[in-house]
Design an enzyme around this catalytic site. Structure first.
Site, short mmCIF file in Angstrom:
data_model
loop_
_atom_site.label_atom_id
_atom_site.label_comp_id
_atom_site.label_asym_id
_atom_site.label_seq_id
_atom_site.Cartn_x
_atom_site.Cartn_y
_atom_site.Cartn_z
N GLY A 1 -48.15 8.37 75.36
CA GLY A 1 -48.53 6.88 75.23
C GLY A 1 -48.83 6.55 76.57
CG LEU A 2 -45.79 5.26 79.26
CD1 LEU A 2 -44.39 5.31 79.90
CD2 LEU A 2 -46.33 3.84 79.12
CB ILE B 1 -46.97 20.85 75.54
CG1 ILE B 1 -46.85 22.27 75.09
CG2 ILE B 1 -46.48 19.92 74.46
CD1 ILE B 1 -45.17 22.20 75.00
CG ASP C 1 -43.86 24.76 77.17
OD1 ASP C 1 -42.97 23.98 77.66
OD2 ASP C 1 -43.42 25.57 76.30
CG LEU C 2 -43.70 19.93 81.42
CD1 LEU C 2 -42.84 18.77 81.08
CD2 LEU C 2 -44.02 20.11 82.82
CE1 TYR D 1 -36.21 10.75 77.50
CE2 TYR D 1 -35.02 8.75 76.99
CZ TYR D 1 -36.02 9.19 77.61
OH TYR D 1 -37.15 8.61 78.15
CB SER E 1 -39.26 -1.25 76.47
OG SER E 1 -37.92 -1.13 76.05
P1 NAI Z 1 -44.63 10.44 75.00
O1 NAI Z 1 -43.57 11.02 74.07
O2 NAI Z 1 -45.64 9.41 74.35
O3 NAI Z 1 -45.18 11.34 76.09
C1 NAI Z 1 -44.74 12.52 76.70
C2 NAI Z 1 -45.63 13.60 76.54
O4 NAI Z 1 -44.78 14.70 77.28
C3 NAI Z 1 -46.29 14.01 75.18
O5 NAI Z 1 -47.58 13.87 75.38
C4 NAI Z 1 -45.73 15.14 75.09
O6 NAI Z 1 -46.62 16.12 74.55
C5 NAI Z 1 -45.46 15.97 76.50
N1 NAI Z 1 -44.51 17.00 76.40
C6 NAI Z 1 -43.34 17.06 75.61
N2 NAI Z 1 -42.63 18.16 76.02
C7 NAI Z 1 -43.54 18.94 76.91
C8 NAI Z 1 -43.47 20.12 77.33
N3 NAI Z 1 -42.56 21.09 77.18
N4 NAI Z 1 -44.38 20.65 78.32
C9 NAI Z 1 -45.38 19.65 78.63
N5 NAI Z 1 -45.60 18.55 78.00
C10 NAI Z 1 -44.49 18.25 77.20
O7 NAI Z 1 -43.71 9.39 76.03
P2 NAI Z 1 -44.14 8.04 76.89
O8 NAI Z 1 -43.81 6.84 76.26
O9 NAI Z 1 -45.62 8.32 77.42
O10 NAI Z 1 -43.45 8.13 78.22
C11 NAI Z 1 -43.64 9.20 79.42
C12 NAI Z 1 -42.64 9.32 80.28
O11 NAI Z 1 -41.76 7.95 80.46
C13 NAI Z 1 -41.48 10.25 79.45
O12 NAI Z 1 -40.88 11.15 80.29
C14 NAI Z 1 -40.51 9.19 79.20
O13 NAI Z 1 -39.21 9.77 78.73
C15 NAI Z 1 -40.40 8.27 80.04
N6 NAI Z 1 -40.32 6.95 79.74
C16 NAI Z 1 -41.13 6.07 78.90
C17 NAI Z 1 -40.75 4.78 78.45
C18 NAI Z 1 -41.39 3.91 77.76
O14 NAI Z 1 -41.30 2.67 77.48
N7 NAI Z 1 -42.82 4.51 77.18
C19 NAI Z 1 -39.30 4.29 78.80
C20 NAI Z 1 -38.54 5.14 79.61
C21 NAI Z 1 -38.81 6.45 80.10
C1 15L Z 2 -37.42 5.44 76.50
O1 15L Z 2 -36.72 6.00 77.65
C2 15L Z 2 -38.37 5.78 75.68
O2 15L Z 2 -39.10 6.87 76.23
C3 15L Z 2 -39.05 4.89 75.12
O3 15L Z 2 -39.83 5.63 74.06
C4 15L Z 2 -38.32 3.70 74.50
O4 15L Z 2 -37.38 4.17 73.60
C5 15L Z 2 -37.63 3.21 75.74
O5 15L Z 2 -36.92 4.05 76.30
C6 15L Z 2 -36.93 1.84 75.25
O6 15L Z 2 -35.53 1.88 75.62
O7 15L Z 2 -37.30 0.92 74.85
#
Ligand code: NAI
Ligand code: 15L
Length: 273
Positions: free
Chosen positions: A21-22, A42, A58-59, A143, A172
């Site tokens: 997403g981000l 991945i 793959d990380l 997590y 968020s």
């Molecule tokens: P997301 O789940 O949409 O994106 C994460 C990406 O990491 C996915 O495209 C997935 O395919 C990839 N991934 C997962 N396992 C993998 C692996 N083994 N090797 C390589 N790639 C892998 O999450 P989002 O929302 O884009 O968040 C991005 C980052 O920000 C994440 O680390 C998340 O924990 C962190 N985050 C996001 C928040 C939010 O509000 N969107 C809130 C807090 C933290």
């Molecule tokens: C996170 O860490 C998650 O990656 C995101 O999907 C949301 O759940 C966010 O926190 C949240 O607390 O809203």
């Protein structure tokens, strides 16, 4: 033909989690900062556009992460499992994966990492608490524990090797708040980009933990220990207040998802009876 000299600040930025997403939001918007944005995930990321390189990885694959890091200036580490899951999966992607990132960063002499940490490092604080980044971590699940590991690991790589990291405890970050909790945790995409800009271009960041949040009417997080980044949020969840007319009644007694900052994450994983 002689290559045209670039005046972009970086030659190559690595973005992990590029299909997420981000990652999809950042993909286009970080292009002004580098000649080449190296995108990694991945899962499928589509075709490389101008100024992009696509490198699936793959990380949890150490050799692949080391290859990924070649000729990289700075890393935006957003890849990994982003919600609660079983420990095995989290261990591979977030714990082992982040260790591989830092080992590769060290070996490739990358100077700075921006680590996408999470508010779930502190999800067990109460919603009546006001906390800063020097207070003990209180993860609300595996997590969150994995993000605490990433923050601790990055501190170690700074203390031992001088590799700088800004850990962004993202609240968020979505197009808009979708529940009353997000009126407090909302972090607009524009503000995310601005905090990343501050994290990348502040001359010295050492090891910094910053809460990634917009200028919302209510806050649980004091960003005083990241003030040197100069981040000023421009957006606010106030623009969405009409969606949650009863959010003033938050927290609601006996509803655990409103008593703790981690919200619904408190209901994931094993539960106490
Ligand atoms: P997301 O789940 O949409 O994106 C994460 C990406 O990491 C996915 O495209 C997935 O395919 C990839 N991934 C997962 N396992 C993998 C692996 N083994 N090797 C390589 N790639 C892998 O999450 P989002 O929302 O884009 O968040 C991005 C980052 O920000 C994440 O680390 C998340 O924990 C962190 N985050 C996001 C928040 C939010 O509000 N969107 C809130 C807090 C933290
Ligand atoms: C996170 O860490 C998650 O990656 C995101 O999907 C949301 O759940 C966010 O926190 C949240 O607390 O809203």
């Amino acid at each position: 033909m002689k290559p045209v000299a670039s005046n972009k600040p970086f030659k190559r930025i690595l973005l992990t989690g590029a299909a997420g997403g981000l990652g999809r939001v950042l993909r286009e918007r970080i292009k002004p900062w580098a000649d080449i944005v190296r995108l990694s995930d991945i899962v499928d990321m589509g075709e490389a556009q101008e100024g992009e390189e696509i490198m699936p990885c793959d990380l949890s694959d150490k050799a692949a992460v080391h290859t990924l890091m070649q000729e990289v200036d700075v890393v935006l580490h957003f890849g990994g499992i982003s919600t609660e899951n079983n420990f095995e999966a989290i261990m591979q992607a977030n714990i082992l994966g982040t260790y591989h990132i830092y080992e590769a960063v060290h070996q490739a002499q990358v100077k700075r990492v921006i680590f996408a940490s999470s508010n779930h490092t502190v999800g067990y604080y109460k919603t009546t608490d006001y906390i800063d980044a020097h207070m003990p971590m209180r993860a609300d699940g595996m997590y969150g524990v994995s993000k605490c590991f990433g923050e601790t690991l990055s501190r170690y790589y700074f203390d031992r090797f001088g590799i700088e990291t800004v850990c962004v405890r993202i609240g968020s970050s979505f197009p808009e708040p979708v529940n009353p909790r997000m009126m407090v945790t909302y972090f607009s995409y524009d503000d995310l980009l601005e905090l990343l800009r501050c994290a990348l271009f502040t001359p010295r960041v050492g090891h910094t933990i910053s809460f990634g949040v917009s200028n919302n009417p209510a806050s649980w997080w004091d960003n005083r220990y990241a003030s040197h980044l100069g981040y000023q949020a421009k957006d606010s969840s106030a623009a969405f207040a009409h969606k949650f007319p009863n959010s003033g009644a938050y927290p609601v007694a006996d509803d655990i998802t409103t008593l703790y900052q981690g919200g619904a994450f408190l209901l994931t994983g094993p539960q106490y009876k």
